[in-house]
Each structure stands twice: as C-alpha cells, then as structure tokens.
Design a protein around this motif. Sequence first.
Motif, PDB file in Angstrom:
ATOM      1  N   ASP A   1      16.130  75.725  52.056  1.00 59.98           N
ATOM      2  CA  ASP A   1      14.676  75.778  52.122  1.00 59.98           C
ATOM      3  C   ASP A   1      14.229  75.754  53.583  1.00 59.98           C
ATOM      4  OD1 ASP A   1      12.027  75.759  51.494  1.00 59.98           O
ATOM      5  OD2 ASP A   1      11.989  73.676  50.805  1.00 59.98           O
ATOM      6  N   LEU A   2      13.758  76.895  54.078  1.00 55.46           N
ATOM      7  CA  LEU A   2      13.356  76.994  55.472  1.00 55.46           C
ATOM      8  C   LEU A   2      11.998  76.344  55.752  1.00 55.46           C
ATOM      9  CD1 LEU A   2      14.558  80.585  56.394  1.00 55.46           C
ATOM     10  CD2 LEU A   2      15.637  78.402  56.900  1.00 55.46           C
ATOM     11  N   SER A   3      11.200  76.127  54.725  1.00 57.05           N
ATOM     12  CA  SER A   3       9.910  75.484  54.950  1.00 57.05           C
ATOM     13  C   SER A   3      10.104  74.038  55.415  1.00 57.05           C
ATOM     14  CB  SER A   3       9.050  75.528  53.686  1.00 57.05           C
ATOM     15  OG  SER A   3       9.659  74.792  52.645  1.00 57.05           O
TER      16      SER A   3
ATOM     17  N   VAL B   1      12.660  72.977  57.261  1.00 60.56           N
ATOM     18  CA  VAL B   1      13.068  73.089  58.661  1.00 60.56           C
ATOM     19  C   VAL B   1      11.845  73.380  59.533  1.00 60.56           C
ATOM     20  CG1 VAL B   1      14.455  74.423  60.295  1.00 60.56           C
ATOM     21  CG2 VAL B   1      15.394  73.816  58.056  1.00 60.56           C
ATOM     22  N   LYS B   2      10.984  74.276  59.068  1.00 63.45           N
ATOM     23  CA  LYS B   2       9.771  74.617  59.820  1.00 63.45           C
ATOM     24  C   LYS B   2       8.888  73.380  59.978  1.00 63.45           C
ATOM     25  CE  LYS B   2       5.689  77.495  59.786  1.00 63.45           C
ATOM     26  NZ  LYS B   2       4.816  78.336  59.000  1.00 63.45           N
ATOM     27  N   GLU B   3       8.730  72.621  58.913  1.00 63.06           N
ATOM     28  CA  GLU B   3       7.912  71.412  58.975  1.00 63.06           C
ATOM     29  C   GLU B   3       8.485  70.396  59.954  1.00 63.06           C
ATOM     30  OE1 GLU B   3       6.666  67.741  56.047  1.00 63.06           O
ATOM     31  OE2 GLU B   3       7.076  69.687  55.151  1.00 63.06           O
ATOM     32  N   GLN B   4       9.801  70.246  59.954  1.00 64.99           N
ATOM     33  CA  GLN B   4      10.450  69.314  60.882  1.00 64.99           C
ATOM     34  C   GLN B   4      10.272  69.768  62.332  1.00 64.99           C
ATOM     35  OE1 GLN B   4      11.826  66.307  60.090  1.00 64.99           O
ATOM     36  NE2 GLN B   4      10.921  66.774  58.112  1.00 64.99           N
ATOM     37  N   LEU B   5      10.397  71.060  62.576  1.00 64.13           N
ATOM     38  CA  LEU B   5      10.209  71.590  63.924  1.00 64.13           C
ATOM     39  C   LEU B   5       8.764  71.405  64.393  1.00 64.13           C
ATOM     40  CD1 LEU B   5      12.352  74.842  63.801  1.00 64.13           C
ATOM     41  CD2 LEU B   5      12.833  72.753  65.097  1.00 64.13           C
ATOM     42  N   GLU B   6       7.804  71.609  63.508  1.00 63.26           N
ATOM     43  CA  GLU B   6       6.404  71.407  63.876  1.00 63.26           C
ATOM     44  C   GLU B   6       6.125  69.935  64.183  1.00 63.26           C
ATOM     45  OE1 GLU B   6       4.316  73.085  60.562  1.00 63.26           O
ATOM     46  OE2 GLU B   6       4.470  75.128  61.340  1.00 63.26           O
ATOM     47  N   THR B   7       6.726  69.044  63.386  1.00 65.29           N
ATOM     48  CA  THR B   7       6.558  67.612  63.625  1.00 65.29           C
ATOM     49  C   THR B   7       7.152  67.233  64.972  1.00 65.29           C
ATOM     50  OG1 THR B   7       6.646  67.156  61.266  1.00 65.29           O
ATOM     51  CG2 THR B   7       7.061  65.297  62.735  1.00 65.29           C
TER      52      THR B   7
END
Length: 62
Positions: free
Chosen positions: A2-4, A6-12
């Motif tokens: 689930d790339l979403s 990973v994206k959420e973690q990177l944004e955080t």
Amino acid sequence: MDLSFVKEQLETFATFAGAIKDFLQLPPQILDQLSSLSSDAPEAPEAPEAPADGEDSAGGGE
C-alpha cells in the motif's frame, strides 16, 4: 504494498523536518535582531566616569 501508507509517512516526516528547520532558524534570527539593535543604539561608555562634584579630583591639603 500500500503506497498510500508510505506517502502518508513521508508527508508526516516532511512536516516534522520542516518544523525542525523552522526551529533551528530561530537562534540566528534572534541574534541578527539583537545585533541590529545594538548597532543602531549609541555606544555606551564601558566604565562610569568620575563624579563631577570634585570629591576625588581635588588633592587639597587638609
């Protein structure tokens, strides 16, 4: 995968890193403000001058 997530973690992480960057920029900004205030102010004498009433300056014989 689930790339979403990973994206959420990177944004955080990016938000957290941005907050750290902002915090680390505060000391130089404060020092710049203090130095500009001190350069604008008239220079104060380093040591106080002798009293003007002449107590210590007259070496009269008593």
